[in-house]
Every structure is written in structure tokens, then in C-alpha cells.
Design a protein around this motif. Structure first.
Motif, PDB file in Angstrom:
ATOM      1  N   TRP A  24     -32.998  34.746 -11.126  1.00 22.62           N
ATOM      2  CA  TRP A  24     -33.266  35.970 -10.674  1.00 22.62           C
ATOM      3  C   TRP A  24     -34.789  35.974 -10.586  1.00 22.62           C
ATOM      4  CZ3 TRP A  24     -29.740  35.288 -14.325  1.00 22.62           C
ATOM      5  CH2 TRP A  24     -28.313  35.326 -13.755  1.00 22.62           C
ATOM      6  N   VAL A  25     -35.548  36.250  -9.317  1.00 18.26           N
ATOM      7  CA  VAL A  25     -36.924  36.150  -8.883  1.00 18.26           C
ATOM      8  C   VAL A  25     -37.300  37.882  -8.749  1.00 18.26           C
ATOM      9  CG1 VAL A  25     -38.602  35.531  -7.593  1.00 18.26           C
ATOM     10  CG2 VAL A  25     -36.771  34.021  -8.141  1.00 18.26           C
ATOM     11  N   LEU A  26     -38.433  38.099  -9.560  1.00 15.03           N
ATOM     12  CA  LEU A  26     -38.830  39.370  -9.560  1.00 15.03           C
ATOM     13  C   LEU A  26     -40.452  39.327  -8.932  1.00 15.03           C
ATOM     14  CD1 LEU A  26     -38.663  42.183 -10.929  1.00 15.03           C
ATOM     15  CD2 LEU A  26     -40.314  41.613 -12.577  1.00 15.03           C
ATOM     16  N   SER A  27     -40.512  40.350  -7.879  1.00  7.32           N
ATOM     17  CA  SER A  27     -41.615  40.025  -6.888  1.00  7.32           C
ATOM     18  C   SER A  27     -41.775  41.758  -6.327  1.00  7.32           C
ATOM     19  CB  SER A  27     -41.296  39.413  -5.707  1.00  7.32           C
ATOM     20  OG  SER A  27     -40.430  39.860  -4.892  1.00  7.32           O
ATOM     21  N   ARG A  74     -47.027  38.178 -15.152  1.00 10.71           N
ATOM     22  CA  ARG A  74     -46.098  38.908 -15.815  1.00 10.71           C
ATOM     23  C   ARG A  74     -44.724  38.967 -15.054  1.00 10.71           C
ATOM     24  NH1 ARG A  74     -47.288  44.156 -18.860  1.00 10.71           N
ATOM     25  NH2 ARG A  74     -45.339  43.537 -19.875  1.00 10.71           N
ATOM     26  N   PHE A  75     -44.788  38.820 -13.721  1.00  8.03           N
ATOM     27  CA  PHE A  75     -43.697  38.668 -13.101  1.00  8.03           C
ATOM     28  C   PHE A  75     -43.135  37.351 -13.084  1.00  8.03           C
ATOM     29  CE2 PHE A  75     -44.313  42.077  -9.253  1.00  8.03           C
ATOM     30  CZ  PHE A  75     -44.598  43.103 -10.200  1.00  8.03           C
ATOM     31  N   ALA A  76     -43.790  36.311 -13.165  1.00  3.50           N
ATOM     32  CA  ALA A  76     -43.370  35.205 -13.260  1.00  3.50           C
ATOM     33  C   ALA A  76     -42.840  34.725 -14.587  1.00  3.50           C
ATOM     34  CB  ALA A  76     -44.636  33.784 -13.212  1.00  3.50           C
ATOM     35  N   ALA A  77     -43.146  35.600 -15.742  1.00  2.00           N
ATOM     36  CA  ALA A  77     -42.668  35.553 -17.242  1.00  2.00           C
ATOM     37  C   ALA A  77     -41.353  36.053 -17.132  1.00  2.00           C
ATOM     38  CB  ALA A  77     -43.512  36.215 -17.840  1.00  2.00           C
ATOM     39  N   THR A  78     -41.191  37.401 -16.445  1.00  2.66           N
ATOM     40  CA  THR A  78     -39.892  38.002 -16.353  1.00  2.66           C
ATOM     41  C   THR A  78     -38.723  36.987 -15.662  1.00  2.66           C
ATOM     42  OG1 THR A  78     -41.170  40.006 -16.272  1.00  2.66           O
ATOM     43  CG2 THR A  78     -38.681  39.941 -15.860  1.00  2.66           C
ATOM     44  N   SER A  79     -39.406  36.583 -14.572  1.00  2.00           N
ATOM     45  CA  SER A  79     -38.484  35.562 -13.887  1.00  2.00           C
ATOM     46  C   SER A  79     -38.007  34.489 -14.709  1.00  2.00           C
ATOM     47  CB  SER A  79     -39.192  35.041 -12.653  1.00  2.00           C
ATOM     48  OG  SER A  79     -39.314  36.082 -11.617  1.00  2.00           O
ATOM     49  N   ALA A  80     -38.918  33.781 -15.321  1.00  2.00           N
ATOM     50  CA  ALA A  80     -38.595  32.769 -16.197  1.00  2.00           C
ATOM     51  C   ALA A  80     -37.835  33.337 -17.455  1.00  2.00           C
ATOM     52  CB  ALA A  80     -39.966  32.247 -17.085  1.00  2.00           C
ATOM     53  N   ALA A  81     -37.868  34.430 -17.976  1.00  2.00           N
ATOM     54  CA  ALA A  81     -37.126  34.806 -19.232  1.00  2.00           C
ATOM     55  C   ALA A  81     -35.708  34.932 -18.711  1.00  2.00           C
ATOM     56  CB  ALA A  81     -37.895  36.236 -19.547  1.00  2.00           C
ATOM     57  N   THR A 125     -33.961  41.538 -22.226  1.00  2.00           N
ATOM     58  CA  THR A 125     -33.575  40.475 -21.179  1.00  2.00           C
ATOM     59  C   THR A 125     -32.196  39.627 -21.386  1.00  2.00           C
ATOM     60  OG1 THR A 125     -35.881  39.654 -21.205  1.00  2.00           O
ATOM     61  CG2 THR A 125     -34.400  38.120 -20.479  1.00  2.00           C
ATOM     62  N   ASP A 126     -31.859  39.425 -22.550  1.00  2.00           N
ATOM     63  CA  ASP A 126     -30.582  38.902 -22.774  1.00  2.00           C
ATOM     64  C   ASP A 126     -29.442  39.781 -22.187  1.00  2.00           C
ATOM     65  OD1 ASP A 126     -31.888  36.771 -23.873  1.00  2.00           O
ATOM     66  OD2 ASP A 126     -31.516  37.197 -25.860  1.00  2.00           O
ATOM     67  N   ARG A 127     -29.325  41.021 -22.459  1.00  2.00           N
ATOM     68  CA  ARG A 127     -28.469  41.903 -22.222  1.00  2.00           C
ATOM     69  C   ARG A 127     -28.529  42.040 -20.655  1.00  2.00           C
ATOM     70  NH1 ARG A 127     -30.033  45.829 -25.409  1.00  2.00           N
ATOM     71  NH2 ARG A 127     -31.275  46.898 -23.582  1.00  2.00           N
ATOM     72  N   LEU A 128     -29.689  42.289 -19.995  1.00  2.00           N
ATOM     73  CA  LEU A 128     -29.677  42.387 -18.551  1.00  2.00           C
ATOM     74  C   LEU A 128     -29.131  40.869 -17.984  1.00  2.00           C
ATOM     75  CD1 LEU A 128     -30.310  43.857 -16.125  1.00  2.00           C
ATOM     76  CD2 LEU A 128     -32.582  42.978 -15.988  1.00  2.00           C
ATOM     77  N   ARG A 129     -29.506  39.840 -18.422  1.00  2.00           N
ATOM     78  CA  ARG A 129     -29.034  38.598 -17.809  1.00  2.00           C
ATOM     79  C   ARG A 129     -27.509  38.389 -17.848  1.00  2.00           C
ATOM     80  NH1 ARG A 129     -30.461  35.227 -21.509  1.00  2.00           N
ATOM     81  NH2 ARG A 129     -32.458  35.024 -20.973  1.00  2.00           N
ATOM     82  N   THR A 130     -26.940  38.781 -18.906  1.00  2.38           N
ATOM     83  CA  THR A 130     -25.400  38.867 -19.012  1.00  2.38           C
ATOM     84  C   THR A 130     -24.719  39.635 -17.945  1.00  2.38           C
ATOM     85  OG1 THR A 130     -25.466  38.455 -21.563  1.00  2.38           O
ATOM     86  CG2 THR A 130     -23.424  39.285 -20.452  1.00  2.38           C
ATOM     87  N   THR A 131     -25.500  40.704 -17.581  1.00  2.41           N
ATOM     88  CA  THR A 131     -24.738  41.711 -16.515  1.00  2.41           C
ATOM     89  C   THR A 131     -25.115  41.303 -15.202  1.00  2.41           C
ATOM     90  OG1 THR A 131     -25.178  43.687 -17.880  1.00  2.41           O
ATOM     91  CG2 THR A 131     -24.834  43.991 -15.502  1.00  2.41           C
ATOM     92  N   ARG A 162     -46.791  38.505 -20.638  1.00  4.22           N
ATOM     93  CA  ARG A 162     -45.549  38.768 -21.374  1.00  4.22           C
ATOM     94  C   ARG A 162     -44.513  39.189 -20.424  1.00  4.22           C
ATOM     95  NH1 ARG A 162     -48.827  42.691 -23.047  1.00  4.22           N
ATOM     96  NH2 ARG A 162     -48.130  44.695 -22.921  1.00  4.22           N
ATOM     97  N   PRO A 163     -43.288  38.966 -20.433  1.00  5.53           N
ATOM     98  CA  PRO A 163     -42.220  39.435 -19.539  1.00  5.53           C
ATOM     99  C   PRO A 163     -42.260  41.260 -19.750  1.00  5.53           C
ATOM    100  CG  PRO A 163     -41.580  37.769 -20.755  1.00  5.53           C
ATOM    101  CD  PRO A 163     -42.582  38.111 -21.499  1.00  5.53           C
ATOM    102  N   LEU A 164     -41.681  41.640 -18.762  1.00  4.10           N
ATOM    103  CA  LEU A 164     -41.809  43.095 -18.399  1.00  4.10           C
ATOM    104  C   LEU A 164     -40.662  43.601 -19.588  1.00  4.10           C
ATOM    105  CD1 LEU A 164     -42.331  43.870 -14.717  1.00  4.10           C
ATOM    106  CD2 LEU A 164     -43.842  43.805 -16.371  1.00  4.10           C
ATOM    107  N   LEU A 165     -39.666  42.798 -19.864  1.00  4.17           N
ATOM    108  CA  LEU A 165     -38.655  43.035 -20.712  1.00  4.17           C
ATOM    109  C   LEU A 165     -38.753  42.285 -21.962  1.00  4.17           C
ATOM    110  CD1 LEU A 165     -35.923  42.654 -17.892  1.00  4.17           C
ATOM    111  CD2 LEU A 165     -36.398  45.032 -19.065  1.00  4.17           C
TER     112      LEU A 165
END
Length: 539
Positions: free
Chosen positions: A144-147, A217-224, A28-34, A20-23
Motif C-alpha cells: 500500500w503506497v501513501l501519497s 514519512r510517507f515512504a516510512a508509512t508505505s514501508a511499515a 500499522t499491524d492492525r490496519l495492515r490486517t484489515t 518515522r511512519p505516521l502510524l
């Protein structure tokens, strides 16, 4: 293995739930907007300006920092790209307190004593993968890519579970992928999810596998954050998709050639597959066709051993089963010392240290014992044809190619299929045309024996070489001669090749049959490379 409803194994469903994503969704929605307001590729590039962009691209992080001010974008660049600590209050002003707290809870940012430090890299990304990308809106092309941070940003040996970010290898694969709308796609060894993000643009369903739950989990976060979903499965190579078929498969696998993973030799999940030499690449290449639907394509990056007693092309081609066509590029060749040094540095090892010397010598000794004199590095592209006859081509491709190149790779397979359906006699009856991006270059050498009274520009220059130059796509440069150049001059898309061959044979006093036989493989090669275009064909 017990199967769950829908054809997915119970183990696969469990790993999907765990990955699952880390957020959470709201975070996720709130951070994406920012991020969409302050931290996209376009906004970051505008903030850095040309000087800061150039510094960042060459790894001059101090130079990039000099281009920054105190605005929210500058602070996010410092935190997530340069790995510099910033004040927690500054982070809260840049993204808002709720986002700052969510990043801390997720383990993406650590806050301690009024200081915020990024534990992970969060990179805005919008690399082109097809010519049509120019028409896409930022929402369609930006992610946005998390690594993890690389050793170039945070020096020192990497952790064994390191999750690789956006690097040169990932970009090569993304820009080389044959992209077309398909139903099912598979990304083997997804890591941070970069290939799956690209696949999500043109594939109805994307399955992403990795042996590392942390990477998933990183990939899931990037996808979300990108507003897309992947079918994430934990497992090695093709194991999580046993019995399934896909239209498109891509893989940036752990291809590094080493003695295998041990306490002495060390290793990293993202690059070391645990098998000695090129065995992992051999197994993966051999297993891919069975996971492809008829007409499906697969592409992967790979390394292969070069030994003194074996043709390297034959070695790689032997990995492939029947019923598949393949175009194998050898982009680089490295000797053992160069190769070992490259990957020790990539892992953050420091030359001259005891750890470096120990691992370097163990690795070099293994190369010597295995009889490996060099390592080939490149790209393998496959298409399942199910035909009795197959096309396997292994060749050096050291030149700078035009990116993205996936469309040209797809066209190569299409031209190969066309050639396979025509005999040499039928090809002679076809009317070809020279591709519009091809020119003839004539190199001349000065002849000292020429007469000085002949005048300026007269026969002091003698043609020494003729080269067909492709100015786009693969950018081939092919040595040729006057006969072939003359033949191509008449290829206007209307005149049958047989007439041009007859004129050439007559002008040189040669047998028509002999000329036709000698030119047939030349014409086939020029068609395969896209220099000559078949009837009703365009690049």
C-alpha cells in the motif's frame, strides 16, 4: 560533518529518527490486517470488475464510482482512490473504529461532522518488476503506497511540498531496473517509497533519501504497511550518502527543466530541483559512478536540453566520467510549448488563467534565451566497469517495449562486455545463432509494369524492404538487405561466421577482406541488440 558509529553521519541518524511512519507499530499491524482482507489489488479489481477498472485507468472517476456497491472494499475505493467523502460511521464499519481513529490521528483521514474525507491517497499496489513476479504470493508482491492526491483527482494547483504517487514515470523506472540479489541499494529521491519497495524484494539493505522530510514519512508509512524497513535519510541527491558505495542505485529525480525555482516561476519539490535547465541531471549522472561498487549499476529518469548547435547524444554522454558504460534511451522529444504545457497541467494549473499565462510566458522566454529548441526525455542506465575503454550508446527508443524490461537492459551490458573482449577477427571465428524471437519481414510493392498474363501471385509484387523484427524485449525493427539476411540465415549456432562471410563474398564476386570489414560493425550491432546471440549465450 560529525560521524556516528557504523559510518552513518549524526545528521543522517537524526533524519532517520525524524522520518518515522505516521502510524505506530500497533496501529500499522492492525490496519495492515484489515487492508489485507478488504483492500488489495486483487480485491479492488474484483470489486470494480472490468468496466470499473477501465474507467479508473482512464481517469473517469464517475464511471468507476458507478461500479461500486456498499461493501467495505467499495467504501475504501471511494475514500482513498476517488477522493469522495463517506460517512464516518461507514468508515468505521469498513475498517473498524480503532483503525478509523488511527487514520484520523495520523492525518491520513479527516473526520468532521460525521463525514470522513481522505487527506492522502492510500493505494494498493502490486505492479510486476520482473518475469518471476508471476510466481509470487500476494504477500510478497502487494503493498500500500501513501501519497498526495494528484490534480486529476483533486483539481487545482498542487502544494509545493506535494508527494507524488504511483505514476507512469515511476512504473517505467520500476520495470526498467536491472534486478539481481545485492547487498546494498540506494533510492535517490524516494518520494512515496515506490522504488524502495521494489528494491526490498532483492536487496539486503535499502537506503532511501529525499530532500523532503514529509516524503520520507510517507515512504516510512508505505514501508511499515508492507512489512519492510528502509534506511531513510533526509538530504539532497547524493549528499546523505557521501563516501558510501552501493551495488544498485535508482532515481526518479526532480528532472523537470525550468529556469529554476522562484516565487515567479513556482515549483514543486517532487519535480523541480532548483537548478536551471538540465544541471541537476548532469550533476547526478556525473556523481553516480563514485557511489557504485565495481560492477554496480545505476538507473535514473532524466530530461536534457536539445540546442541547435550541439549533438544531443554528445551532451548527455559528456556528463559521464571514465570507467562507466552507459545505455541512454531518448524515449520522447517535446518542443518548448508542449513541454511547458505538460508540466503546468501536471501541477494543476488551468489553461487561460492569469497564473497559467504568467508562468507559461516566463518559462517559454527562458527556453528562448537559453537557446533550447526541444527537450529530450528518457532513461539512463549505467554500469561501473573501471575499464580503460568504455561503451556509451545514446539512441532513440520510441517503440513500445515489452515490460518489465530490466532483464534485457542487464543482458545488453553483458553482451557489450562480451563484445569488448573480442576483436573483429575473433568474432569472425565465432558461431552465432539468431535469437528465437527474431523474424524477417518482407514488404513488397506492386509493380504496374508486370505482365497481366503472368498469372495470379506472379511478379506483380516486388520486394521493397526487408526488416528484422524482434517480437519481444526491446522489439527492435531494423532495416536490412539481402546480404545480411542471407548471412543470418546461416547462423545456426554451429557454423563459424567466417565460413558464412566467405560464401557471401564468393557468391557476389567480392573481396573476402572487404566483405568482412564491412560486416564487422553490422554483426557487432546485431549482437548488442540481442538479434544475434554469441556462443553459449541466451537472452
Amino acid at each position: 560533518m560529525c560521524m556516528a558509529p557504523g559510518g552513518m553521519s549524526e545528521d543522517a541518524r537524526m533524519s532517520e529518527a525524524a522520518a518515522r511512519p505516521l502510524l505506530n507499530v500497533a496501529e500499522t499491524d492492525r490496519l495492515r490486517t484489515t487492508l489485507d482482507a478488504h483492500y488489495t489489488v486483487d480485491v479492488v479489481n474484483a470489486t470494480l470488475d472490468w468496466e470499473g477498472q477501465a474507467a479508473l485507468s482512464r481517469g473517469d472517476y464517475a464511471g468507476a464510482a458507478r461500479a461500486l456497491a456498499g461493501d467495505p472494499t467499495s467504501e475504501l475505493i471511494r475514500l482513498f482512490l476517488l477522493a469522495e467523502p463517506i460517512e464516518t460511521a461507514v468508515l468505521e464499519r469498513a475498517v473498524g473504529r480503532e483503525n478509523a481513529e488511527a487514520l484520523h490521528r495520523a492525518g491520513i483521514v479527516a473526520t468532521n461532522g460525521g463525514t470522513a474525507t481522505a487527506r492522502l491517497e492510500l493505494r494498493p499496489y502490486a505492479e510486476s518488476d520482473a518475469p518471476s513476479d508471476a510466481d509470487q504470493t500476494p504477500a510478497e508482491s502487494g503493498w500500500w503506497v501513501l501519497s498526495d492526491f494528484g490534480s486529476d483527482v483533486r483539481p487545482g494547483p498542487l502544494s509545493s511540498d506535494h508527494v507524488l504517487g504511483v505514476g507512469a514515470a515511476a512504473l517505467l523506472l520500476a520495470q526498467s531496473t536491472m534486478r539481481r540479489p545485492v547487498e546494498r541499494a540506494l533510492d535517490i529521491g524516494t518520494g512515496c517509497g515506490i522504488q524502495s519497495l521494489h528494491l526490498s524484494r532483492h536487496c539486503d539493505r535499502v537506503t532511501s533519501t529525499d530532500i523532503s522530510l514529509r516524503a520520507l514519512r510517507f515512504a516510512a508509512t508505505s514501508a511499515a504497511l508492507g512489512g519492510v524497513e528502509f534506511d531513510l535519510r533526509e538530504g539532497s541527491l547524493l549528499e546523505p550518502v557521501a563516501g558510501e558505495e552501493f551495488d544498485l542505485i535508482v532515481s526518479n529525480p526532480p528532472f523537470v527543466m525550468s529556469p529554476g525555482w522562484s516565487d515567479e516561476t513556482g515549483g514543486y519539490t517532487y519535480r523541480d530541483g532548483g537548478l536551471a535547465g538540465d544541471e541537476l541531471c548532469r550533476r547526478l549522472v556525473g556523481g553516480l559512478p563514485a557511489r557504485l561498487r565495481s560492477g554496480g549499476t545505476a538507473q535514473l529518469l532524466a530530461n536534457w536540453a536539445i540546442t541547435a548547435g550541439e549533438e544531443v547524444g554528445e551532451r548527455v554522454q559528456s556528463w559521464l566520467p571514465d570507467g562507466v558504460d552507459a545505455w541512454i534511451w531518448q524515449r520522447e522529444v517535446a518542443d518548448p510549448g508542449e513541454y511547458v504545457s505538460l508540466w503546468l497541467r501536471d501541477g494543476g494549473e488551468v489553461p487561460g488563467t492569469q497564473a497559467w499565462r504568467k508562468r507559461y510566458n516566463l518559462w517559454r522566454d527562458w527556453f528562448a534565451d537559453a537557446g533550447i529548441v526541444a527537450v529530450g526525455m528518457g532513461l539512463i542506465s549505467l554500469r561501473r566497469s573501471d575499464a580503460a575503454a568504455r561503451t556509451l550508446v545514446f539512441e532513440d527508443v520510441p517503440q513500445a517495449i515489452e515490460q518489465p524490461i530490466g532483464g534485457e537492459i542487464s543482458a545488453w551490458f553483458d553482451r557489450g562486455a562480451w563484445l569488448a573482449t573480442y576483436s573483429d577477427a575473433e568474432i569472425l571465428q565465432s558461431a552465432f545463432r539468431v535469437a528465437p524471437d527474431v523474424v524477417l519481414r518482407r514488404d513488397s510493392a506492386h509493380s504496374a509494369a508486370s505482365s497481366p498474363v503472368a498469372g495470379i501471385g506472379a511478379p506483380g509484387w516486388q520486394t521493397s524492404a526487408l526488416t528484422l523484427v524482434q517480437r519481444s524485449g526491446m522489439r527492435w525493427e531494423l532495416e536490412t538487405d539481402d546480404a545480411v539476411a542471407g548471412l543470418l540465415a546461416g547462423c545456426d549456432g554451429r557454423t563459424p561466421l567466417s565460413l558464412l562471410v566467405a560464401l557471401l563474398a564468393d557468391s557476389r564476386g567480392l573481396s573476402l577482406d572487404a566483405v568482412a570489414v564491412s560486416l564487422a560493425p553490422v554483426v557487432r550491432d546485431l549482437v548488442a541488440r540481442g538479434v544475434l546471440l554469441p556462443p553459449a549465450s541466451s537472452r
